[in-house]
Design an enzyme around this catalytic site. Structure first.
Site, PDB file in Angstrom:
ATOM      1  N   GLU A 434       0.812  -1.215   0.000  1.00 57.81           N
ATOM      2  CA  GLU A 434       0.000   0.000   0.000  1.00 57.81           C
ATOM      3  C   GLU A 434       0.844   1.263   0.000  1.00 57.81           C
ATOM      4  OE1 GLU A 434      -2.568  -0.174   3.423  1.00 57.81           O
ATOM      5  OE2 GLU A 434      -1.049  -1.166   4.618  1.00 57.81           O
ATOM      6  N   ASP A 458      -4.967   3.125   0.421  1.00 56.31           N
ATOM      7  CA  ASP A 458      -3.762   3.823   0.851  1.00 56.31           C
ATOM      8  C   ASP A 458      -2.777   3.993  -0.300  1.00 56.31           C
ATOM      9  OD1 ASP A 458      -4.324   4.568   3.387  1.00 56.31           O
ATOM     10  OD2 ASP A 458      -3.429   2.824   4.363  1.00 56.31           O
ATOM     11  N   CYS A 505      -7.430  -5.915  -1.821  1.00 53.05           N
ATOM     12  CA  CYS A 505      -8.484  -5.788  -0.811  1.00 53.05           C
ATOM     13  C   CYS A 505      -8.967  -4.354  -0.650  1.00 53.05           C
ATOM     14  CB  CYS A 505      -8.026  -6.361   0.522  1.00 53.05           C
ATOM     15  SG  CYS A 505      -6.639  -5.495   1.236  1.00 53.05           S
TER      16      CYS A 505
END
Lengths: 584, 90
Positions: A434, A458, A505
């Site tokens: 991320e 992120d 995700c």
């Protein structure tokens, strides 16, 4: 006159109903004088309100004890003590006599005086808990004015609760079969009202700032919990539009539920795993209901929030076990704690940061406070023998950080072995990709990890240097920026070169418009909010991996977001064209 | 009137639930019960609102005062309750 208010989308879906204002702000308390002869009658009226309120709280207490547990019901004993409290009850009676004023006026005066004292309390926790007392006062006022009764005991259905914020006692006592939505002034995605709405699967918008001032009980409201929008007193045309959308959603979700048992296999026979992101242990039920193949992201932050102490190892162990067991035969990926230092100011003695998103958070915080980290790792390892648990670390910025985290994990493993405590010795260890620095060194990271999970929220924020909450720059927060797609592609390739699997995700995984593109880029697993799972599976079943790969290649060659969007648009039109031909 | 100073040891302090437990015990005795935090006025400890205004967090020193019938037994029971963290685990 129609008016619209934008807040935070807390629970998806569209609902239309009648507004009901909860709590203090609804009470327009009038002051009026009581004659000498009327005082006894006023005291009787006060006593009746106290009795009615006691009756209400006893009922809630009984219901919570049955449905939730005795321990949770204990707080309502405190509510009952408030109702017997001389500072409130006797003081009100004395003031009714002394001022010869109506009970609700006197009560509100006394309560706000007490409220001021509570808010002066130095201790934040006590200050917050003391605000529960307001809930009792609001109930008394409601029973005195009779406002709420008229609405909630009548035959009205489709109620939308409007409040500054909703307290547990309020959501516990509401008539669930009649409440179809929430809208609140304050709160975020993790506030109690939002969580409650999601678990009841009713639409909700929070953080609307002043919706309680703008709406009156009885107004017709549209709550669009997906867009975070509330529309007050819409005209017939808009209402019809939203009713139709609501119907479409209902039909679509019915259809999708029927798909829960299917697997996501493309037309040319390639299988994708579709798992669920969950926040609370009880979300597993919802994940299963929507046919998720395991938990691709179990956020563990809930364990640390809305409390003053830190969660014990046993408490964490219970939560992890519950999820791991209920997810079987599928696996559960537990992400270690992903919070900023500002959440732990009092407990860890860290200081406030000017830039918390670039500060001591997630794995950085864990590696600073090793004991905090070890407690969580011990709980995860102990739980690992009760299900298929995988562990992943958030916010890893380079391989040295990954090594540090894995070293701590190994220490804990050795400690457990020494103590002869069983755990799964083959538990997979992965990390979130991320940060741009992690994506760019994914080839190095892949050699020392069992899997990657790309956290796009992120990743976008850190790559584009944009705070998505800041509306002035929110336009820059774009999943289809070429830089984002290249980082994702690079991560997938690096993972596959080392023969490890790569999942996604973030919110991108839930967007059906992007499914073909991401599938074509080579992802092995998608993990999304449970309710999106059937939709993603359905899309996969309608596409070819080979064609999706071509699409991905085309998109990755684009220079701008605009070009990428056009590319995806053409693909959708092509597909519709194909379908039409097939029908002919 | 008798009194005893004790330390609030449960993690959450004298919060709403603990206050309710305290009052339930206090109400078993006919005597008056007060609580005082250093530098503050004493409050009626049979009032949950009174207790909440104390704002007694973990680590605070508070004085329990009892006055009237059975004051000694009441004082012992109440001080013990605080020392036992109101029956809370931590």
């Amino acid at each position: 006159m129609e008016s619209r208010y934008q807040g935070i989308a807390a629970s998806p879906g569209i609902t239309i109903g009648t507004a009901y204002l909860v709590g203090f702000p609804e009470f327009q308390i009038r002051k009026y004088r009581i004659t000498e002869g009327g005082i006894n009658k006023e005291l009787d009226r006060w006593q009746a309100a106290v009795d009615a309120t006691r009756h209400e709280i006893e009922n809630i207490k009984r219901r919570v004890a049955q449905e939730v547990g005795f321990k949770e019901a204990e707080i309502f004993n405190a509510y009952l003590h408030v109702l017997q409290d001389p500072l409130l009850v006797q003081a009100t009676m004395e003031q009714i006599r002394a001022q010869r004023c109506n009970a609700e006026y006197v009560l509100q005066e006394i309560a706000s005086g007490l409220g001021r004292q509570f808010t002066e309390a130095k201790d934040e926790y006590l200050r917050e808990r003391a605000s529960d007392i307001n809930d009792v006062v609001a109930r008394l006022l409601r029973n005195l004015t009779g406002q709420a009764k008229r609405l909630l005991t009548g035959a009205e259905h489709d109620i939308i609760m409007i409040a500054k914020d909703l307290a547990p006692a309020q959501t516990a006592s509401m008539r669930r079969e009649r409440v179809v939505g929430f809208a609140t002034d304050i709160g975020g995605k993790t506030s109690h009202a939002a969580i409650m709405a999601r678990s009841l699967e009713i639409p909700a918008v929070v953080g609307l700032k002043n919706i309680t001032d703008m709406v009156e009980t009885g107004d017709t409201l549209i709550v669009d919990g997906s867009a975070g929008l509330v529309i007050v007193n819409a005209d017939t045309r808009i209402l019809t539009q939203y009713r139709q959308a609501q119907q479409r959603n209902l039909q679509a979700s019915r259809k999708l539920r029927k798909l829960k048992g299917i697997t996501a296999v493309s037309r040319d026979g390639y299988r994708l795993n579709v798992a669920a992101n969950i926040e609370f242990p009880e979300d597993v039920r919802k994940a299963r209901k929507y046919g998720a193949e395991g938990v691709g992201l179990f956020r563990t932050e809930f364990l640390y929030m809305n409390r003053r102490d830190l969660p014990s190892e046993d408490e964490q162990f219970e939560a992890y076990c519950q999820v791991a067991r209920q997810s079987l035969p599928y696996s559960t990926i537990i992400r270690t704690m992903d919070l900023g230092g500002d959440k732990f100011l009092s407990r860890l003695g860290t200081s406030a940061e000017t830039n918390p998103f670039l500060g001591l958070r997630a794995i950085r915080l864990c590696l600073t406070y090793i004991e905090l980290f070890k407690t969580q790792l011990r709980a995860i390892l102990r739980a690992s023998q009760f299900g298929k648990i995988k562990i992943m670390f958030p916010l890893i910025s380079d391989v040295e950080e990954l090594r540090q985290a894995k070293a701590v994990l190994n220490e804990v493993r050795q400690e457990l072995s020494r103590r002869r405590i069983a755990f799964d010795k083959h538990m997979e260890t992965g990390l979130m990709i991320e940060l741009p620095s992690a994506a760019l060194t994914a080839d190095v990271l892949a050699r020392e990890a069992d899997f990657f999970s790309i956290g796009t929220n992120d990743l976008i924020q850190y790559t584009m240097a944009v705070d998505r909450i800041n509306e002035k720059v929110a336009y820059l927060y774009n999943p289809l920026h070429p830089a984002i797609l290249r980082l994702i592609k690079k991560t997938i390739e690096a993972g596959h070169n080392e023969r490890i699997w790569v999942g996604i995700c973030g919110e991108m995984a839930a967007d059906p418009q992007l499914t073909a593109l991401l599938f074509g880029m080579g992802l092995d697993e998608f993990s999304t909010e449970p309710s999106f799972v059937p939709q993603i599976k359905k899309v996969i079943r309608e596409i070819h991996l080979a064609r999706s790969r071509e699409l991905a290649e085309e998109v990755l060659a684009c220079a701008t977001t605009k070009e990428i969007e056009n590319c995806l648009q053409n693909q959708i039109q092509d597909k519709e064209g194909c379908d039409e031909k097939a029908v002919k | 009137m008798v009194e005893q100073e004790v330390t609030i040891e449960n993690k959450l302090g004298l919060h709403l639930r603990a206050a309710a437990v305290f009052i339930e015990t206090a109400n078993k005795f006919p005597c008056q019960v007060f609580l005082r935090k250093a530098g503050q006025e004493k409050i009626n400890a049979k009032s949950i609102m009174g207790i909440m205004t104390l704002g007694a967090a973990c680590g605070s020193r508070v004085t329990v005062l009892t006055d009237g019938e059975n004051e000694i037994e009441a004082l012992e029971k109440l001080a013990a309750l605080i020392r036992n963290r109101f029956g809370e685990k931590e």
